[in-house]
Design an enzyme around this catalytic site. Structure first.
Site, mmCIF file in Angstrom:
data_model
loop_
_atom_site.group_PDB
_atom_site.id
_atom_site.type_symbol
_atom_site.label_atom_id
_atom_site.label_comp_id
_atom_site.label_asym_id
_atom_site.label_seq_id
_atom_site.Cartn_x
_atom_site.Cartn_y
_atom_site.Cartn_z
ATOM 1 N N PRO A 1 0.820 -1.224 0.000
ATOM 2 C CG PRO A 1 -0.766 -1.547 1.692
ATOM 3 C CD PRO A 1 0.555 -2.057 1.186
ATOM 4 N NE ARG B 1 -6.357 -4.737 -21.585
ATOM 5 C CZ ARG B 1 -7.417 -5.111 -22.283
ATOM 6 N NH1 ARG B 1 -7.891 -6.334 -22.151
ATOM 7 N NH2 ARG B 1 -7.992 -4.281 -23.120
ATOM 8 C CG ASP C 1 -7.130 -1.032 -24.277
ATOM 9 O OD1 ASP C 1 -8.298 -1.097 -24.715
ATOM 10 O OD2 ASP C 1 -6.632 -1.904 -23.562
HETATM 11 C C1 9D3 Z 1 -3.357 0.130 8.750
HETATM 12 C C2 9D3 Z 1 -2.262 -0.405 7.967
HETATM 13 N N1 9D3 Z 1 -2.704 -1.079 6.722
HETATM 14 C C3 9D3 Z 1 -1.956 -0.429 5.600
HETATM 15 C C4 9D3 Z 1 -2.858 0.393 4.743
HETATM 16 C C5 9D3 Z 1 -2.364 -2.507 6.854
HETATM 17 C C6 9D3 Z 1 -2.467 -3.266 5.604
HETATM 18 C C7 9D3 Z 1 -3.686 -3.474 5.002
HETATM 19 C C8 9D3 Z 1 -3.789 -4.252 3.840
HETATM 20 C C9 9D3 Z 1 -1.337 -3.818 5.047
HETATM 21 C C10 9D3 Z 1 -1.441 -4.592 3.905
HETATM 22 C C11 9D3 Z 1 -2.654 -4.811 3.318
HETATM 23 C C12 9D3 Z 1 -2.766 -5.640 2.113
HETATM 24 N N2 9D3 Z 1 -2.664 -4.827 0.876
HETATM 25 C C13 9D3 Z 1 -1.669 -4.992 0.020
HETATM 26 O O1 9D3 Z 1 -0.836 -5.848 0.223
HETATM 27 C C14 9D3 Z 1 -1.585 -4.145 -1.157
HETATM 28 C C15 9D3 Z 1 -2.360 -3.035 -1.590
HETATM 29 C C16 9D3 Z 1 -3.498 -2.379 -1.037
HETATM 30 O O2 9D3 Z 1 -4.071 -2.725 0.023
HETATM 31 N N3 9D3 Z 1 -4.010 -1.301 -1.715
HETATM 32 C C17 9D3 Z 1 -3.478 -0.834 -2.875
HETATM 33 N N4 9D3 Z 1 -2.414 -1.415 -3.423
HETATM 34 C C18 9D3 Z 1 -1.877 -2.494 -2.781
HETATM 35 S S1 9D3 Z 1 -0.547 -3.334 -3.327
HETATM 36 C C19 9D3 Z 1 -0.563 -4.391 -2.056
#
Ligand code: 9D3
Length: 250
Positions: A96, A161, A176
């Site tokens: 994230p 793609r 696209d």
């Molecule tokens: C409160 C902390 N959270 C971070 C936003 C914990 C958390 C939540 C969900 C940590 C990892 C995840 C799992 N998500 C991913 O691995 C992830 C992700 C995402 O949640 N949103 C956008 N892109 C991605 S890429 C990997």
């Protein structure tokens, strides 16, 4: 028949390798893989655990909710993934906190010829693994999903793609959306009347010049209304305003 050299070789590190069948076995991406455009090898950190419970995570130092994926099992799975690609490929962790994914990044990764994607679960991965072994972190948007698998699959799908030959002539990657910097125009098919709503007259006219101008005008109008950020900072050109006026969309 023997397969030609693939355009791209992917390896993924994931606790849920079966999820990737949605990508490898179905639709446009499944057909492209069958035809040899791309390959995918899957590597499960659990297969690299050393204790009898096959542990891959532990409690966070400093306390707090959730569990953290441990660096040693991640690294052993990554080494296996790299080996499957003959040592080639950028190492991309889906997190994230990563760089926002885009058409541009998809093209950049595709030019590498090989990519290792690391999908995390739980609260995240031990930061020392990210620092030591990951080349870049990528996010797929400002929303929370349950793990890195769907984001990794989304990255692969977007890259497949873009491979020359994967999309037919009718839906070439060049046509696209996002390549031209505009959202797509609306589409219509039979029936001609649906719930009293008729297909726009111009699409029935057979005037291909008028149809092309109408579609571009619609694309500009929709982009202005829904994604003004895609037009900034230049905004709409004088010719495009003329086009909008022609169709009463200004
Ligand atoms: C409160 C902390 N959270 C971070 C936003 C914990 C958390 C939540 C969900 C940590 C990892 C995840 C799992 N998500 C991913 O691995 C992830 C992700 C995402 O949640 N949103 C956008 N892109 C991605 S890429 C990997």
């Amino acid at each position: 028949m023997s397969m030609p050299e693939p355009i791209h070789r992917f390896a993924a590190v994931t606790l849920f390798p079966e999820m990737f069948t949605a990508l490898s076995d179905w639709g446009v991406t499944g057909r492209a893989r069958e035809q040899g455009y791309w390959t995918l090898s899957l590597h499960n950190p659990r297969d690299h655990a050393t204790d009898r419970h096959a542990t891959v995570d532990d409690r966070p130092y400093g306390g707090g909710p959730g569990m953290v994926m441990q660096a040693p099992v991640l690294d052993r799975a990554l080494q296996a993934a790299k080996k499957s690609l003959g040592g080639a490929g950028r190492v991309v962790a889906l997190t994230p906190q990563g760089r926002p994914f885009s058409d541009g990044l998809a093209r950049e990764l595709l030019s590498d010829g090989a990519t290792v994607l690391i999908a995390g679960r739980y609260e995240g991965m031990d930061e020392r693994f990210v620092e030591c072994s990951v080349d870049c972190e990528v996010s797929v948007g400002d929303f929370v999903v349950s793990g890195g698998e769907l984001p990794a699959m989304l990255v692969i799908d977007a890259m497949v793609r873009l491979m020359p030959g994967v999309l037919g002539h009718s839906a070439s990657a060049g046509e696209d959306s996002f390549v031209e910097g505009l959202l797509d125009c609306p589409h219509f098919t039979r029936p001609e009347d649906y719930m009293g709503r008729k297909v726009p007259e111009v699409l029935m006219s057979g005037d291909h010049g008028a149809i092309a101008r109408w579609r571009r005008a619609q694309a500009i109008r929709r982009t202005m209304d829904r994604r003004p950020d895609m037009l900034a900072p230049d905004g709409v050109s004088e010719e495009d305003w003329q086009l909008l006026k022609e169709w009463g969309l200004d």
